[in-house]
Scaffold this active site. Structure first.
Site, PDB file in Angstrom:
ATOM      1  N   GLY A  86     -76.069  49.220  12.583  1.00 30.41           N
ATOM      2  CA  GLY A  86     -74.657  49.167  12.234  1.00 30.41           C
ATOM      3  C   GLY A  86     -73.729  49.926  13.164  1.00 30.41           C
ATOM      4  O   GLY A  86     -72.608  49.489  13.422  1.00 30.41           O
TER       5      GLY A  86
ATOM      6  N   ARG B 139     -73.333  57.912   4.725  1.00 25.92           N
ATOM      7  CA  ARG B 139     -73.149  57.072   5.919  1.00 25.92           C
ATOM      8  C   ARG B 139     -72.699  55.658   5.517  1.00 25.92           C
ATOM      9  O   ARG B 139     -73.217  55.075   4.579  1.00 25.92           O
ATOM     10  CB  ARG B 139     -74.469  57.006   6.693  1.00 25.92           C
ATOM     11  CG  ARG B 139     -74.459  56.099   7.919  1.00 25.92           C
ATOM     12  CD  ARG B 139     -75.019  54.738   7.608  1.00 25.92           C
ATOM     13  NE  ARG B 139     -75.268  53.949   8.817  1.00 25.92           N
ATOM     14  CZ  ARG B 139     -75.602  52.653   8.800  1.00 25.92           C
ATOM     15  NH1 ARG B 139     -75.737  52.030   7.662  1.00 25.92           N
ATOM     16  NH2 ARG B 139     -75.811  52.011   9.916  1.00 25.92           N
TER      17      ARG B 139
ATOM     18  N   THR C 161     -80.902  43.270   5.635  1.00 28.13           N
ATOM     19  CA  THR C 161     -79.551  42.947   5.172  1.00 28.13           C
ATOM     20  C   THR C 161     -79.446  41.447   4.947  1.00 28.13           C
ATOM     21  O   THR C 161     -80.156  40.676   5.593  1.00 28.13           O
ATOM     22  CB  THR C 161     -78.577  43.393   6.290  1.00 28.13           C
ATOM     23  OG1 THR C 161     -78.647  44.808   6.353  1.00 28.13           O
ATOM     24  CG2 THR C 161     -77.155  42.949   6.063  1.00 28.13           C
TER      25      THR C 161
ATOM     26  N   GLY D 281     -72.220  51.791   7.057  1.00 26.88           N
ATOM     27  CA  GLY D 281     -72.601  50.960   8.202  1.00 26.88           C
ATOM     28  C   GLY D 281     -71.539  49.922   8.524  1.00 26.88           C
ATOM     29  O   GLY D 281     -70.374  50.031   8.131  1.00 26.88           O
ATOM     30  N   ASP D 282     -71.969  48.899   9.246  1.00 26.30           N
ATOM     31  CA  ASP D 282     -71.039  47.846   9.687  1.00 26.30           C
ATOM     32  C   ASP D 282     -70.787  46.790   8.611  1.00 26.30           C
ATOM     33  O   ASP D 282     -69.762  46.101   8.644  1.00 26.30           O
ATOM     34  CB  ASP D 282     -71.618  47.136  10.908  1.00 26.30           C
ATOM     35  CG  ASP D 282     -72.977  46.512  10.586  1.00 26.30           C
ATOM     36  OD1 ASP D 282     -73.848  47.228  10.048  1.00 26.30           O
ATOM     37  OD2 ASP D 282     -73.153  45.303  10.846  1.00 26.30           O
TER      38      ASP D 282
ATOM     39  N   THR E  92     -76.391  41.500  11.296  1.00 23.10           N
ATOM     40  CA  THR E  92     -77.429  42.408  10.799  1.00 23.10           C
ATOM     41  C   THR E  92     -78.034  43.148  11.976  1.00 23.10           C
ATOM     42  O   THR E  92     -78.269  42.559  13.031  1.00 23.10           O
ATOM     43  CB  THR E  92     -78.523  41.659  10.021  1.00 23.10           C
ATOM     44  OG1 THR E  92     -79.577  42.599   9.712  1.00 23.10           O
ATOM     45  CG2 THR E  92     -79.120  40.485  10.788  1.00 23.10           C
ATOM     46  N   GLY E  93     -78.259  44.434  11.793  1.00 21.79           N
ATOM     47  CA  GLY E  93     -78.839  45.216  12.887  1.00 21.79           C
ATOM     48  C   GLY E  93     -78.358  46.649  12.788  1.00 21.79           C
ATOM     49  O   GLY E  93     -77.946  47.104  11.713  1.00 21.79           O
TER      50      GLY E  93
HETATM   51  N1  ASP Z   1     -76.368  46.591   9.631  1.00 27.23           N
HETATM   52  C1  ASP Z   1     -76.907  47.326   8.528  1.00 27.23           C
HETATM   53  C2  ASP Z   1     -76.428  48.745   8.621  1.00 27.23           C
HETATM   54  O1  ASP Z   1     -76.454  49.313   9.689  1.00 27.23           O
HETATM   55  C3  ASP Z   1     -78.403  47.320   8.488  1.00 27.23           C
HETATM   56  C4  ASP Z   1     -79.066  46.012   8.743  1.00 27.23           C
HETATM   57  O2  ASP Z   1     -78.429  45.021   9.046  1.00 27.23           O
HETATM   58  O3  ASP Z   1     -80.278  45.967   8.607  1.00 27.23           O
HETATM   59  O4  ASP Z   1     -76.089  49.304   7.608  1.00 27.23           O
END
Ligand code: ASP
Length: 319
Positions: free
Chosen positions: A240, A214, A186, A216-217, A237-238
Site C-alpha cells: 500500500g 496504519r 485484498t 493503507g492504499d 492490491t499490493g
Molecule cells: N494494499 C493493501 C494494503 O497495503 C494490501 C494488499 O493489497 O494486500 O493495505
C-alpha cells in the site's frame, strides 16, 4: 404523440443518451489479492476453494448488472461475497496488526459522478465495503476512520460484530511467522453496467503485522481505487505504501486521459513503474467499452472476469 412532446423527449434523450441505449458490453472484473501465490504453495483443495468463491462473486455481480442493476450495486455485492469468506484478506479473513487486532480499510467510487466513500482502520464493521458506500451516499465526507467510522456504521444500521469475528487461525499463524507478511489477499472489483457507468471498489485487512493505526492504499481514492466513466475503473492490491506514493489507481486513469493510450497500455505501464520503484502488486482495470487489464508483478494474483459474452475467466498464477 404530439410534436411538442416528441421534441421534448428527443431533447431529453439528447441530454441523457444513456437513458435510451442499453450498452452492448457490460460485466465485471475482480481480484482477490496479489502475492507469492504459486502452484507449489497452493494445495489443490485450496485452489478449488478460491476458484469457487471467485466464481460465486463474479456470478452475483454479473446477475445484478444483467438484471439492469448499477455498477455500484454490483461492486458492493461482489466484494461482500469475498469479505464474508475467510479465504481473503478482507472482512472475515482480515490479517492481524502487530497489536493482535484486525483493522480494516475499504473504498468505493462511482465513475459517473466521481463520488467516493471510504472507511479506514475499522474494527467492528462486518462488511466495510457497505460502510464505504454509506459514507459516499449518506455524508458529505469521503473517508471516515477508526471509532468514528465504526460508530457511523452502527448508526446506519449495518451489521456490527465483535473484533474477534475477524480472528482466524490462519491469519494468526501468519502474524506469528512474520515472514509471511508478503502474502496479500485484498479484494477488489470494477463493474460496467448496462447504461455504461463504471464503478470500482476495494476492501482489505491491510498487511500482516502492520503497525496498529496504519492506513493503507485501499481506502485512499486514487491510490487503491479509482473510477471515471471518461477513462476506466481501477482496483489495486499490493504494498500500500507504494500505491499511495505512486497514486497508482489514478495514474492508470491519468495515463489514459493525458496520453490517450489504451487501458491495457496504461495499466501495464503503471505496474512497470511500480516495479522500477521496488513495489509489488497488481491492478484490475476496465474501460467504458469493457476492455480489461489485469497486470501484476508478483508470482500470482487471484483474478477473473465475466462479461456479457458469458465467458467466465478465473486465473491465479502468472501464466
Ligand atoms: N494494499 C493493501 C494494503 O497495503 C494490501 C494488499 O493489497 O494486500 O493495505
Amino acid at each position: 404523440m404530439n410534436k411538442t412532446y416528441q421534441c421534448l423527449l428527443g431533447f431529453i434523450f439528447f441530454l441523457h443518451p444513456n437513458f435510451i441505449s442499453s450498452q452492448d458490453v457490460y460485466g465485471l472484473v475482480i481480484h482477490g489479492g496479489a502475492g507469492t501465490i504459486t502452484r507449489e504453495n497452493l494445495t489443490a483443495e485450496k485452489e478449488t476453494a478460491y476458484r469457487e468463491i471467485l466464481n460465486e462473486a463474479l456470478k452475483v455481480g454479473f446477475t445484478i448488472i444483467e438484471n439492469g442493476g448499477s455498477a455500484l450495486d454490483a461492486v458492493e455485492a461482489t466484494i461482500r461475497i469475498m469479505e464474508d469468506s475467510p479465504l481473503f484478506n478482507a472482512g472475515k479473513g482480515a490479517v492481524f496488526t502487530n497489536a493482535g487486532t484486525n483493522e480494516l480499510d475499504a473504498s468505493i467510487m462511482d465513475g459517473s459522478s466521481l463520488q467516493a466513500g471510504a472507511v479506514a482502520g475499522v474494527k467492528t464493521i462486518k462488511n466495510p465495503i457497505t460502510a464505504a458506500r454509506k459514507v459516499m451516499e449518506e455524508t458529505w465526507h469521503v473517508i471516515l476512520s477508526g471509532d468514528g467510522a465504526d460508530h457511523f456504521a452502527k448508526e446506519q444500521g449495518l451489521a456490527i460484530v465483535e473484533n474477534t469475528y475477524f480472528h482466524t487461525k490462519r491469519r494468526w499463524d501468519s502474524l506469528k511467522k512474520v515472514k509471511e507478511k508478503e502474502k496479500h489477499g485484498t479484494v477488489g472489483c470494477v463493474a460496467l453496467d448496462k447504461i455504461g457507468n463504471l464503478a470500482a471498489g476495494t476492501s482489505t485487512g491491510g498487511l500482516t503485522n502492520k503497525r496498529w493505526g496504519r492506513i493503507g492504499d485501499s481506502p485512499i481514492v486514487g491510490a487503491g481505487t479509482y473510477a471515471n466513466n471518461e477513462t476506466c475503473g481501477v482496483s489495486g492490491t499490493g504494498q500500500g505504501e507504494y500505491f499511495i506514493r505512486g497514486n497508482i489507481a489514478y495514474d492508470v486513469s491519468a495515463m489514459m486521459e493525458y496520453k490517450s493510450i489504451s487501458v491495457k497500455d496504461a495499466a501495464f505501464q503503471v505496474i512497470d513503474k511500480l516495479t522500477d520503484r521496488g513495489g509489488s502488486g497488481g491492478v484490475i482495470a476496465m474501460n467504458r467499452i469493457g476492455e480489461i487489464a489485469m497486470p501484476f508483478n508478483t508470482k500470482g494474483m487471484y483474478r477473473g472476469y465475466l462479461m456479457n459474452d458469458k465467458n467466465l475467466v478465473i486465473k491465479i498464477y502468472n501464466d
